[in-house]
Scaffold this motif. Structure first.
Motif, short mmCIF file in Angstrom:
data_model
loop_
_atom_site.label_atom_id
_atom_site.label_comp_id
_atom_site.label_asym_id
_atom_site.label_seq_id
_atom_site.Cartn_x
_atom_site.Cartn_y
_atom_site.Cartn_z
N LYS A 183 -0.42 3.43 -3.01
CA LYS A 183 -0.68 5.17 -3.05
C LYS A 183 0.79 5.58 -3.75
O LYS A 183 -0.29 6.32 -4.05
CB LYS A 183 0.11 5.56 -1.43
CG LYS A 183 -0.30 6.52 -0.68
CD LYS A 183 0.02 6.87 1.06
CE LYS A 183 0.40 7.98 1.39
NZ LYS A 183 1.36 8.34 2.78
N LYS A 184 1.85 5.55 -4.13
CA LYS A 184 2.91 6.23 -4.89
C LYS A 184 2.29 5.95 -6.18
O LYS A 184 2.33 6.94 -7.14
CB LYS A 184 3.46 5.76 -4.74
CG LYS A 184 4.88 6.63 -5.95
CD LYS A 184 6.81 5.35 -6.10
CE LYS A 184 7.34 5.89 -6.53
NZ LYS A 184 8.41 5.30 -6.79
N HIS A 233 -0.65 5.21 -7.41
CA HIS A 233 -2.28 5.25 -7.74
C HIS A 233 -3.45 4.56 -7.99
O HIS A 233 -4.33 4.50 -8.79
CB HIS A 233 -2.55 6.67 -8.17
CG HIS A 233 -2.41 8.38 -7.84
ND1 HIS A 233 -2.97 8.49 -6.60
CD2 HIS A 233 -1.01 8.61 -8.31
CE1 HIS A 233 -1.41 9.55 -6.24
NE2 HIS A 233 -0.46 10.25 -7.49
N ILE A 263 0.80 -1.33 0.05
CA ILE A 263 -0.09 0.07 -0.01
C ILE A 263 0.69 1.84 0.34
O ILE A 263 0.96 1.35 -0.67
CB ILE A 263 -1.26 0.10 1.31
CG1 ILE A 263 -2.09 -1.54 0.96
CG2 ILE A 263 -1.74 1.72 1.48
CD1 ILE A 263 -2.43 -1.43 2.04
N GLN A 264 1.83 1.32 1.10
CA GLN A 264 2.57 2.57 0.81
C GLN A 264 3.75 3.05 -0.03
O GLN A 264 3.52 3.97 -0.84
CB GLN A 264 3.58 2.07 2.35
CG GLN A 264 2.82 2.27 3.40
CD GLN A 264 2.17 3.45 3.85
OE1 GLN A 264 2.85 4.62 3.62
NE2 GLN A 264 1.53 3.62 4.46
#
Length: 144
Positions: free
Chosen positions: A27-28, A30, A22-23
């Motif tokens: 997240k990065k 999208h 996720i991190q």
């Protein structure tokens, strides 16, 4: 730094794999959770998690393609831990675990900008480049 490699068999350990994904990816880049966690994330999926002082910093997942081949994927290292050999460590642990389970060939679908990373570990291109949902990928494999 106190690095530890975990073959994540319990939920709390697998949570570490999900956290890193996720991190560092979702997240990065999208990527929605629905696309990041697909049909290959099941209770039978094998996960490797690398921790630094009990904090998850890298991961990969494995699942069988058939009786002889295993797919190694979602190899992710948190940005601040990259270029330290941790990604190689994760892939090598996957390969060792796969061999212990009786697989004799590892397959990856490498992002086009990561081909050299896998080549350095003995992987060879075995398929055409294709556009995935998020990245352009090329299938590579190696004998275990």
């Amino acid at each position: 730094m106190s690095m530890n490699i975990i073959r994540a068999t319990e939920t709390w350990q697998q949570a570490g794999a999900y956290y890193v994904r996720i991190q560092a990816m979702a997240k990065k880049h999208h990527i929605t959770l629905r696309r990041e966690f697909d049909e290959h994330d099941t209770p039978e999926t094998k996960y490797i998690v690398v921790t630094d002082d009990d904090f998850p910093v890298a991961t990969a997942r494995m699942y069988p393609l058939d009786a002889r081949r295993v797919m190694i994927g979602r190899v992710v290292v948190l940005p601040e831990y990259r270029h330290r050999g941790i990604g190689t460590l994760v892939v090598r642990e996957c390969e060792q675990w796969a061999a212990e389970m009786g697989f004799d060939r590892a397959v990856v679908e490498s992002r086009d900008n990561k081909i050299d990373f896998y080549r350095q570990m003995g992987y060879v291109v075995s398929g055409e480049a294709k556009d995935g949902d998020t990245f352009r990928c090329i299938r590579m494999d190696r004998v275990l």
